[in-house]
Design an enzyme around this catalytic site. Sequence first.
Site, short mmCIF file in Angstrom:
data_model
loop_
_atom_site.label_atom_id
_atom_site.label_comp_id
_atom_site.label_asym_id
_atom_site.label_seq_id
_atom_site.Cartn_x
_atom_site.Cartn_y
_atom_site.Cartn_z
N PHE A 123 0.86 -1.18 0.00
CA PHE A 123 0.00 0.00 0.00
C PHE A 123 0.90 1.23 0.00
CE2 PHE A 123 -2.38 3.21 2.53
CZ PHE A 123 -3.54 3.31 1.78
N ALA A 124 0.78 2.06 -1.05
CA ALA A 124 1.68 3.20 -1.21
C ALA A 124 0.92 4.51 -1.14
CB ALA A 124 2.44 3.07 -2.53
N GLY A 131 2.78 12.67 5.11
CA GLY A 131 2.76 11.58 6.07
C GLY A 131 1.41 11.59 6.77
N GLU A 363 0.59 3.33 9.86
CA GLU A 363 -0.85 3.19 9.64
C GLU A 363 -1.66 4.20 10.45
OE1 GLU A 363 -2.55 -0.68 9.22
OE2 GLU A 363 -0.63 -1.61 8.70
N THR A 365 -0.51 7.73 13.01
CA THR A 365 0.13 7.96 14.31
C THR A 365 -0.91 8.02 15.43
OG1 THR A 365 0.00 10.38 14.15
CG2 THR A 365 1.96 9.31 13.18
N SER A 366 -0.42 7.90 16.65
CA SER A 366 -1.32 8.02 17.81
C SER A 366 -2.02 9.37 17.81
CB SER A 366 -0.52 7.83 19.11
OG SER A 366 -0.05 6.51 19.24
#
Length: 384
Positions: A123-124, A131, A363, A365-366
């Site tokens: 998955f790109a 980001g 996938e 960030t927090s």
Amino acid sequence: MDFRLDEDIEFLKKGVRDFVQTEVEAVAMQIEEENKIPQKIIDMSKEMGLFGLSIPEEYGGLGIGMVGKCALYEEIGATHNGFTTLIGAHTGIGTVGIVEMGNEAQKRKYLPDMAAGEKIGAFALTEPAAGSNATNLKTTAVKKGDKYILNGTKHYITNATEADVFTVMAVTDPSKGSKGITSFIIEKDFPGFQVGAVERKMGLRGSHSAEVIMEDCEVPVENVLGVEGQGYVNALKILANGRAGLAARNLGSCQKLLDMSATYANERVQFGVPIIDHQAVGHMLAEMAMEIEALRSFTYRVAWMVDQGMKVIKEAAMLKLYGSEVYNRVADKAVQVHGGIGYISDYPIERFFRDARITRIYEGTSEIQKNIIAGQLKKEYKLD
């Protein structure tokens, strides 16, 4: 909510556990040292159907629901996280887009080989300038006749060096912002497509991340995934779908760390008694066990909701956030329980500690998960 597994899943779960404990664990140190998963392990994974967990039976997969997949991910998570990530990235974000949004021709073309593990998925989305701000994509796709011409660079792409099929997001209409992004299915052999530099990482050895470079990359129009302009929505759906699975993998790693820590605490003697009898150590183990059990309940609840077709945007974000934070806290306590041995690379504890850190970043960030949760709460409480 009934989390009981049917006999077929229980049978497969036991098979995966045996495979992980006898085969993968036996080469865990080799994976760490060589930064490579042995071909034997990959071949055995193919035979067990592990590459087809997310793919319907009609296309050669196992056709397992999310609760069942989480039960298997939990077992897979109990070993080297490089192997876990190879499988998880393929069966999660690497194939889910085609399963959920592909047309029949695309499914027939790609899914059987992906289910067999003969073709690996990736998955790109992420780029140097995109980001957490995933709408800031610079990769462009311009339609010319019966093809789209893509130009741009992706980075930190998991499975890039192994993958044959990539789900790629690119901008087709810069004037429309997030509504101008489109998803494409790209094969590694398409003209103008190449895999660039492999990243050297803190952890997840054996799982490779690399740049993906497109220079006038030619993609047939039939390889548009879903509807043009819906790529950003597709990306969110793909990422949300995989969050229960990612939490289940974290859960398996946490349980492994607790098992090792409790065993060590019962065997290690200091001041004349096993260290588990010292309150400070016993309390750390108690806290680990409590958080693991809470994560287990949360994971299977969200998995059940997915299987029921319920909306889980908020719950999936909560689960991804909680699962990654729990994994990091459990790994930290496991190092502390083991003391000096926990810091030595000849033992697996420090490996899990390093591997855990990325779960708070990849996938989503927090911090992004908190944004998603807050946004959903705003809608629920009508605070617009």
